[in-house]
Design a protein around this motif. Structure first.
Motif, PDB file in Angstrom:
ATOM      1  N   GLN A 248     -16.269  81.738 -47.598  1.00 43.32           N
ATOM      2  CA  GLN A 248     -16.926  81.168 -46.428  1.00 43.32           C
ATOM      3  C   GLN A 248     -17.952  82.135 -45.844  1.00 43.32           C
ATOM      4  O   GLN A 248     -19.020  81.715 -45.382  1.00 43.32           O
ATOM      5  N   GLU A 249     -17.629  83.415 -45.886  1.00 41.57           N
ATOM      6  CA  GLU A 249     -18.556  84.425 -45.379  1.00 41.57           C
ATOM      7  C   GLU A 249     -19.874  84.379 -46.161  1.00 41.57           C
ATOM      8  O   GLU A 249     -20.960  84.393 -45.579  1.00 41.57           O
ATOM      9  N   GLN A 250     -19.769  84.302 -47.481  1.00 46.90           N
ATOM     10  CA  GLN A 250     -20.962  84.239 -48.319  1.00 46.90           C
ATOM     11  C   GLN A 250     -21.718  82.931 -48.083  1.00 46.90           C
ATOM     12  O   GLN A 250     -22.954  82.925 -47.958  1.00 46.90           O
ATOM     13  N   TYR A 251     -20.974  81.852 -47.975  1.00 45.56           N
ATOM     14  CA  TYR A 251     -21.601  80.540 -47.792  1.00 45.56           C
ATOM     15  C   TYR A 251     -22.313  80.446 -46.442  1.00 45.56           C
ATOM     16  O   TYR A 251     -23.461  79.983 -46.359  1.00 45.56           O
ATOM     17  N   ILE A 252     -21.632  80.851 -45.374  1.00 46.24           N
ATOM     18  CA  ILE A 252     -22.212  80.756 -44.033  1.00 46.24           C
ATOM     19  C   ILE A 252     -23.490  81.581 -43.935  1.00 46.24           C
ATOM     20  O   ILE A 252     -24.474  81.158 -43.315  1.00 46.24           O
ATOM     21  N   ASN A 253     -23.491  82.742 -44.552  1.00 43.86           N
ATOM     22  CA  ASN A 253     -24.688  83.580 -44.536  1.00 43.86           C
ATOM     23  C   ASN A 253     -25.860  82.848 -45.196  1.00 43.86           C
ATOM     24  O   ASN A 253     -26.976  82.814 -44.657  1.00 43.86           O
ATOM     25  N   GLY A 254     -25.605  82.247 -46.369  1.00 43.14           N
ATOM     26  CA  GLY A 254     -26.652  81.513 -47.068  1.00 43.14           C
ATOM     27  C   GLY A 254     -27.083  80.261 -46.324  1.00 43.14           C
ATOM     28  O   GLY A 254     -28.287  79.952 -46.236  1.00 43.14           O
ATOM     29  N   PHE A 255     -26.118  79.529 -45.783  1.00 39.13           N
ATOM     30  CA  PHE A 255     -26.430  78.299 -45.045  1.00 39.13           C
ATOM     31  C   PHE A 255     -27.275  78.619 -43.816  1.00 39.13           C
ATOM     32  O   PHE A 255     -28.267  77.931 -43.533  1.00 39.13           O
ATOM     33  N   TYR A 256     -26.886  79.653 -43.078  1.00 41.45           N
ATOM     34  CA  TYR A 256     -27.594  79.975 -41.845  1.00 41.45           C
ATOM     35  C   TYR A 256     -29.042  80.369 -42.133  1.00 41.45           C
ATOM     36  O   TYR A 256     -29.966  79.959 -41.411  1.00 41.45           O
ATOM     37  N   ASN A 257     -29.258  81.165 -43.177  1.00 43.02           N
ATOM     38  CA  ASN A 257     -30.621  81.567 -43.513  1.00 43.02           C
ATOM     39  C   ASN A 257     -31.475  80.364 -43.903  1.00 43.02           C
ATOM     40  O   ASN A 257     -32.652  80.271 -43.524  1.00 43.02           O
ATOM     41  N   ASN A 258     -30.898  79.432 -44.660  1.00 36.22           N
ATOM     42  CA  ASN A 258     -31.627  78.216 -45.014  1.00 36.22           C
ATOM     43  C   ASN A 258     -31.898  77.352 -43.785  1.00 36.22           C
ATOM     44  O   ASN A 258     -32.961  76.733 -43.664  1.00 36.22           O
ATOM     45  N   LEU A 259     -30.928  77.312 -42.879  1.00 35.12           N
ATOM     46  CA  LEU A 259     -31.098  76.546 -41.648  1.00 35.12           C
ATOM     47  C   LEU A 259     -32.256  77.103 -40.824  1.00 35.12           C
ATOM     48  O   LEU A 259     -33.066  76.343 -40.270  1.00 35.12           O
ATOM     49  N   ARG A 260     -32.338  78.409 -40.739  1.00 33.13           N
ATOM     50  CA  ARG A 260     -33.438  79.035 -39.990  1.00 33.13           C
ATOM     51  C   ARG A 260     -34.791  78.646 -40.569  1.00 33.13           C
ATOM     52  O   ARG A 260     -35.753  78.386 -39.832  1.00 33.13           O
ATOM     53  N   LEU A 261     -34.886  78.599 -41.882  1.00 29.41           N
ATOM     54  CA  LEU A 261     -36.134  78.207 -42.528  1.00 29.41           C
ATOM     55  C   LEU A 261     -36.500  76.766 -42.184  1.00 29.41           C
ATOM     56  O   LEU A 261     -37.662  76.448 -41.896  1.00 29.41           O
ATOM     57  N   ARG A 262     -35.509  75.874 -42.213  1.00 32.74           N
ATOM     58  CA  ARG A 262     -35.772  74.471 -41.924  1.00 32.74           C
ATOM     59  C   ARG A 262     -36.178  74.278 -40.460  1.00 32.74           C
ATOM     60  O   ARG A 262     -37.061  73.472 -40.154  1.00 32.74           O
ATOM     61  N   VAL A 263     -35.537  74.998 -39.570  1.00 34.37           N
ATOM     62  CA  VAL A 263     -35.862  74.886 -38.149  1.00 34.37           C
ATOM     63  C   VAL A 263     -37.268  75.427 -37.884  1.00 34.37           C
ATOM     64  O   VAL A 263     -38.014  74.885 -37.054  1.00 34.37           O
ATOM     65  N   ALA A 264     -37.643  76.495 -38.599  1.00 32.93           N
ATOM     66  CA  ALA A 264     -38.990  77.044 -38.453  1.00 32.93           C
ATOM     67  C   ALA A 264     -40.049  76.054 -38.922  1.00 32.93           C
ATOM     68  O   ALA A 264     -41.145  75.974 -38.360  1.00 32.93           O
ATOM     69  N   GLU A 265     -39.714  75.292 -39.946  1.00 34.12           N
ATOM     70  CA  GLU A 265     -40.652  74.303 -40.490  1.00 34.12           C
ATOM     71  C   GLU A 265     -40.738  73.059 -39.611  1.00 34.12           C
ATOM     72  O   GLU A 265     -41.795  72.454 -39.465  1.00 34.12           O
ATOM     73  N   ASN A 266     -39.583  72.689 -39.044  1.00 33.14           N
ATOM     74  CA  ASN A 266     -39.504  71.465 -38.243  1.00 33.14           C
ATOM     75  C   ASN A 266     -38.714  71.767 -36.984  1.00 33.14           C
ATOM     76  O   ASN A 266     -37.492  71.934 -37.031  1.00 33.14           O
ATOM     77  N   GLY A 267     -39.408  71.840 -35.856  1.00 30.97           N
ATOM     78  CA  GLY A 267     -38.773  72.229 -34.599  1.00 30.97           C
ATOM     79  C   GLY A 267     -37.686  71.292 -34.129  1.00 30.97           C
ATOM     80  O   GLY A 267     -36.935  71.624 -33.215  1.00 30.97           O
TER      81      GLY A 267
END
Length: 341
Positions: A248-267
């Motif tokens: 879960q630690e590895q997954y959450i780290n990857g998910f959060y980074n991808n989420l940040r990218l998506r939020v940056a692209e679409n507010g």
């Protein structure tokens, strides 16, 4: 003489009556202006702050008001959110992650809380009223209540109690159906297989040690594979929740980074994502709060992941996790507290 004495008596009674009337009026007038409440509130606030103080050596720490916290949780059931017809339900928390945004340090930290953590869990009785506590796994905090907001808030209360009395600002508790949907909305999550997970997928076997000639190739988790990766336990590796938390630690780290990218692209990405899974979601966030959470995600840097040190033991029925109290205190201070002035 008699008339003078009577006048004195009447005068005394008049003065005393007037004093009592004025005093009572002043008291009631003070209540109208809120003076009594303000005085009591000041005393309560002092006691309230002191009750949340943590001491490490001779240093005193208090909850940091500049830290915004968001609790993410997943329950161990599928299907849409439904109300139990009793004051208890059949759902338990499967994972808990508390996100902390420090506005002063410009940091994001995520604490993964072991579902097996033993503590005095708040108990709800008939009518959703407090019925004391029970020493058991924090996973059971969601079992009390109707399975809706009362159960989610009871889990919030348990987390706050575990971490010295901090305040969880907002929460989102979701059914398992939401995980694959959110996973795919961020484009999947890349992970490295570090243990034998072939029961999930035949190709999920530990990668050989990385060398300059043969770098380790991550696996991109999509759909149900993402859910299996973070949820499967009993027939995977050593079968413990500690092993699952490492995944879960590895997954959450990857998910959060991808989420940040998506939020940056679409507010408006997070609002849309939570709207997509609203049938599987219990949250106290309205549009404004969700937007605030989204702004934190967009503004703050990559997250640092924290876990709890401790010992997992076999209990009478289930695995029980006993956190190292020294470590738990230090982590709590590092993430949510500041040195008292």
């Amino acid at each position: 003489m008699f008339r003078t004495f009577v006048i004195l008596i009447i005068g005394t009674i008049t003065i005393v009556t007037a004093y009592l009337a004025v005093t009572n009026f002043g008291h009631e007038f003070g209540k109208v202006l809120g003076q009594e409440e303000i005085e009591n509130a000041g005393q309560t606030l002092t006691n309230y702050e002191e009750s949340k103080a943590i001491y490490i050596g001779d240093q005193k720490y208090l909850p940091d008001p500049d830290v915004y916290t968001f609790l993410l949780g997943g329950v161990d059931k599928f299907g849409t959110v439904t109300e139990s017809d009793s004051y208890i339900n059949n759902e338990q928390i499967d994972f808990l992650a508390l996100i902390a945004y420090d506005k002063n340090k410009n940091s994001c930290k995520i604490l993964i809380i072991n579902r097996d953590t033993m503590m005095e869990v708040p108990v709800l009785g008939l009518g959703g009223k407090s019925a004391g506590t029970a020493y058991q796994q924090i996973a059971l905090s969601h079992t009390y209540g109707t399975g809706l907001k009362d159960s989610a808030e009871n889990t919030v209360n348990a987390v706050e109690k575990l971490l010295g009395g901090i305040t969880v600002d907002n929460y989102a508790i979701m059914k398992m159906d939401a995980i694959p949907i959110l996973n795919d909305m961020v484009g999947g999550v890349q992970v490295v297989i570090t243990e034998d997970l072939s029961v999930i997928d035949p190709s999920f076997v530990p990668a050989p040690p990385e060398t300059s000639e043969t770098p380790v190739t991550p696996v991109n988790l999509t759909g149900d594979l993402a859910l299996q990766f973070i949820r499967r336990r009993m027939d995977v590796a050593d079968g413990t929740n500690l092993s699952r938390i490492r995944r879960q630690e590895q997954y959450i780290n990857g998910f959060y980074n991808n989420l940040r990218l998506r939020v940056a692209e679409n507010g408006n990405f997070l609002v849309k994502a939570f709207g997509t899974v609203e049938d599987y979601l219990t949250t106290d966030c309205d549009y404004v709060k969700m937007n605030e959470f989204q702004n934190y995600i967009k503004t703050y840097p990559e997250a640092a992941i924290y876990t709890m040190a401790g010992e997992a033991r076999q209990g009478p029925e289930f695995i029980e996790f006993y956190p190292d109290q020294g470590n738990l205190t230090q982590v709590t201070v590092d993430l949510f507290y500041k040195l008292a002035e």
